[in-house]
Design a protein around this motif. Sequence first.
Motif, PDB file in Angstrom:
ATOM      1  N   ASP A 152       0.857  -1.041  -0.532  1.00  0.00           N
ATOM      2  CA  ASP A 152      -0.248   0.020   0.074  1.00  0.00           C
ATOM      3  C   ASP A 152       1.488   1.353   0.032  1.00  0.00           C
ATOM      4  O   ASP A 152       0.228   2.281  -1.003  1.00  0.00           O
ATOM      5  CB  ASP A 152      -0.627   0.135   0.813  1.00  0.00           C
ATOM      6  N   LEU A 153       1.769   1.385   0.324  1.00  0.00           N
ATOM      7  CA  LEU A 153       2.801   2.145   0.842  1.00  0.00           C
ATOM      8  C   LEU A 153       3.247   2.753   0.074  1.00  0.00           C
ATOM      9  O   LEU A 153       3.894   3.957  -0.720  1.00  0.00           O
ATOM     10  CB  LEU A 153       3.427   1.916   2.529  1.00  0.00           C
ATOM     11  N   ILE A 154       4.499   1.816  -1.261  1.00  0.00           N
ATOM     12  CA  ILE A 154       5.262   1.808  -1.799  1.00  0.00           C
ATOM     13  C   ILE A 154       4.944   1.144  -3.172  1.00  0.00           C
ATOM     14  O   ILE A 154       5.094   2.075  -4.053  1.00  0.00           O
ATOM     15  CB  ILE A 154       6.154   1.223  -1.553  1.00  0.00           C
ATOM     16  N   ASN A 155       4.321   0.282  -3.681  1.00  0.00           N
ATOM     17  CA  ASN A 155       3.926  -0.340  -4.695  1.00  0.00           C
ATOM     18  C   ASN A 155       2.680  -0.750  -4.712  1.00  0.00           C
ATOM     19  O   ASN A 155       2.899  -1.919  -5.415  1.00  0.00           O
ATOM     20  CB  ASN A 155       4.845  -1.547  -4.499  1.00  0.00           C
ATOM     21  N   PRO A 156       2.113   0.186  -4.658  1.00  0.00           N
ATOM     22  CA  PRO A 156       0.767  -0.553  -4.857  1.00  0.00           C
ATOM     23  C   PRO A 156       0.338  -0.671  -6.717  1.00  0.00           C
ATOM     24  O   PRO A 156      -0.248  -1.315  -6.661  1.00  0.00           O
ATOM     25  CB  PRO A 156      -0.382   1.162  -4.927  1.00  0.00           C
ATOM     26  N   ASN A 157       0.905  -0.487  -7.392  1.00  0.00           N
ATOM     27  CA  ASN A 157       1.322  -0.621  -9.494  1.00  0.00           C
ATOM     28  C   ASN A 157       1.810  -1.589  -9.550  1.00  0.00           C
ATOM     29  O   ASN A 157       2.315  -2.016 -10.717  1.00  0.00           O
ATOM     30  CB  ASN A 157       0.877   0.457  -9.806  1.00  0.00           C
ATOM     31  N   GLY A 158       2.342  -1.780  -8.849  1.00  0.00           N
ATOM     32  CA  GLY A 158       4.010  -3.144  -9.470  1.00  0.00           C
ATOM     33  C   GLY A 158       5.203  -2.601  -9.540  1.00  0.00           C
ATOM     34  O   GLY A 158       6.126  -3.191 -10.221  1.00  0.00           O
ATOM     35  N   THR A 159       5.589  -0.809  -9.737  1.00  0.00           N
ATOM     36  CA  THR A 159       6.355  -0.254 -10.177  1.00  0.00           C
ATOM     37  C   THR A 159       7.796  -0.196  -9.471  1.00  0.00           C
ATOM     38  O   THR A 159       8.612   0.399  -9.903  1.00  0.00           O
ATOM     39  CB  THR A 159       5.782   0.602 -11.756  1.00  0.00           C
ATOM     40  N   GLY A 160       7.168  -0.379  -8.347  1.00  0.00           N
ATOM     41  CA  GLY A 160       8.367   0.248  -7.396  1.00  0.00           C
ATOM     42  C   GLY A 160       9.522  -0.311  -7.728  1.00  0.00           C
ATOM     43  O   GLY A 160      10.585  -1.601  -8.229  1.00  0.00           O
ATOM     44  N   ARG A 161      10.578  -0.003  -7.123  1.00  0.00           N
ATOM     45  CA  ARG A 161      12.544  -0.104  -7.306  1.00  0.00           C
ATOM     46  C   ARG A 161      13.587  -0.581  -6.020  1.00  0.00           C
ATOM     47  O   ARG A 161      13.289   0.768  -5.543  1.00  0.00           O
ATOM     48  CB  ARG A 161      12.767   0.292  -8.355  1.00  0.00           C
ATOM     49  N   PHE A 162      14.126  -1.579  -6.091  1.00  0.00           N
ATOM     50  CA  PHE A 162      15.131  -1.141  -5.114  1.00  0.00           C
ATOM     51  C   PHE A 162      15.976  -1.386  -5.188  1.00  0.00           C
ATOM     52  O   PHE A 162      16.796  -1.948  -6.291  1.00  0.00           O
ATOM     53  CB  PHE A 162      14.902  -2.350  -4.021  1.00  0.00           C
ATOM     54  N   VAL A 163      16.711  -0.184  -4.874  1.00  0.00           N
ATOM     55  CA  VAL A 163      18.207   0.338  -5.471  1.00  0.00           C
ATOM     56  C   VAL A 163      19.953   0.227  -4.106  1.00  0.00           C
ATOM     57  O   VAL A 163      19.111   1.152  -3.689  1.00  0.00           O
ATOM     58  CB  VAL A 163      18.761   1.529  -6.646  1.00  0.00           C
ATOM     59  N   GLY A 193      22.746  -1.857  -8.224  1.00  0.00           N
ATOM     60  CA  GLY A 193      22.404  -2.991  -8.183  1.00  0.00           C
ATOM     61  C   GLY A 193      20.809  -2.104  -8.367  1.00  0.00           C
ATOM     62  O   GLY A 193      20.459  -1.741  -6.858  1.00  0.00           O
ATOM     63  N   ILE A 194      20.707  -2.231  -9.112  1.00  0.00           N
ATOM     64  CA  ILE A 194      18.361  -2.278  -9.157  1.00  0.00           C
ATOM     65  C   ILE A 194      17.982  -2.927  -9.639  1.00  0.00           C
ATOM     66  O   ILE A 194      18.069  -4.023  -9.974  1.00  0.00           O
ATOM     67  CB  ILE A 194      18.153  -1.047 -10.618  1.00  0.00           C
ATOM     68  N   VAL A 195      16.734  -3.474  -8.659  1.00  0.00           N
ATOM     69  CA  VAL A 195      16.192  -4.945  -8.956  1.00  0.00           C
ATOM     70  C   VAL A 195      14.405  -4.045  -8.633  1.00  0.00           C
ATOM     71  O   VAL A 195      14.338  -3.033  -8.529  1.00  0.00           O
ATOM     72  CB  VAL A 195      16.118  -5.683  -7.896  1.00  0.00           C
ATOM     73  N   SER A 196      13.450  -5.114  -9.031  1.00  0.00           N
ATOM     74  CA  SER A 196      12.085  -4.665  -8.532  1.00  0.00           C
ATOM     75  C   SER A 196      11.861  -4.896  -7.416  1.00  0.00           C
ATOM     76  O   SER A 196      12.556  -5.697  -6.699  1.00  0.00           O
ATOM     77  CB  SER A 196      10.763  -5.053  -9.826  1.00  0.00           C
ATOM     78  N   LEU A 197      10.794  -4.125  -7.135  1.00  0.00           N
ATOM     79  CA  LEU A 197       9.853  -4.658  -5.278  1.00  0.00           C
ATOM     80  C   LEU A 197       9.578  -6.180  -5.568  1.00  0.00           C
ATOM     81  O   LEU A 197       8.850  -6.226  -4.955  1.00  0.00           O
ATOM     82  CB  LEU A 197       9.234  -3.590  -4.896  1.00  0.00           C
TER      83      LEU A 197
END
Length: 308
Positions: free
Chosen positions: A106-117, A134-138
Motif C-alpha cells: 500500500d505504501l510503496i508499490n501499489p501498481n508494481g512499478t517500485g524499485r530497490f536500489v 544494483g537495481i531490482v524490482s520490489l
Amino acid sequence: MKDQLKKLLFQHAPVRGEFVELSETWHQIQLHHGYPLPVTRLLGEMIGAAVLLSANIKFDGSLIMQVQGSGPVRLLVVECDSSLKIRATAKLAEDAVIKENATFTDLINPNGTGRFVITLDPHDKVPGQRPYQGIVSLDGESISRIIENYMKQSEQLDTRIWLAADSLVIRGLLLQKMPPETGPDGLAEKNDEDDKAWEHLLALASTLKTEELLETDIETLQHRLFWEEDLFAFDPVHPAFSCSCSREKVGNMLKMLGKKEIDDALREQGNLAIHCDFCGKTYSFDPVDCAQLFTDNSSSEPPGPSVH
C-alpha cells in the motif's frame, strides 16, 4: 541500552549471524521528522537492514539503500558507512494519506512499478571508478523479503533477515549461509550436513515474532534462540547517527544547477534556503554567496552521491 551491532559465528555450521539494536540513533534520525507510524516502522526496518548489510563492507565507503515507489511513500533512503555512521529519510507524496493498517505494498508499490536500489560507494575512488549500483524490482511484501531476494539474486548467498521497528527501537537479526567450499574441479561441493545445519538455525530464528523483537534486548534474544549452539560472539560495535552534509557540498550542488537557474531562483525568492532532509540543517545563500560560487576559481571536491 546502548546501540549495538553484534556479530556471531556458528562453530558447527557455515553460517554467520548478526543482531542489531538501535534506540538513541533512531531517536536522532526522527528528531526532524514527524512521519506517520506505518512510515516510521518501514524506515526503521530499512535502517536495521542497512546496518546489518553494512557490517560486512570490505572497503572504506558507504552503502546507500533506496526504495522508490508510486504509493504515498515515494522514496526511502538509508546511508550507512563502513564505520556504521547512519543517516536516513523518507519522502511522501504531497497528497499522501497514510492509513494506520497500511501494508508495504500500500505504501510503496501499489501498481508494481517500485524499485530497490543499492549503491556501494567507496570514499577514495581511483580515477574513473564509479560506485557499484544494483537495481531490482520490489520482489516481496516487506523490506526483509526484498533484501533476501536481492542477496540471492545478486550475491548468490542464502540470507534471512528478521526486522521490527516502532518509534522507540529498531531490532533485527540476519543469518547468512557462507559460500560452500570448491572441489578440485572448481565447482562448489554439496554438503548435506551444512544444509541441515542451516535449516536448523532457520527453524530456531523463525520462531521470532515482531512483538518479541520489539520488547526483548538482543542479549536475551541471542540466549533464547541459540543457547544450545556452539558459537563465537564478537565484541559489539556501536552505530551512530551522522550526517555528512556541509555548506561546501550544498554550494557544489548549486553550481551544478548552473548560473541561470540560480539567478532565476534568486529573483523569485531573494535568498536560497537549502534544507537537509537527513539532519534538518538549513544552509542560506544570499545573492553575494551565489555570485561567489561562480567566480571562485579554487578547486573543490565534487558533491557526493545524490541521495536527497
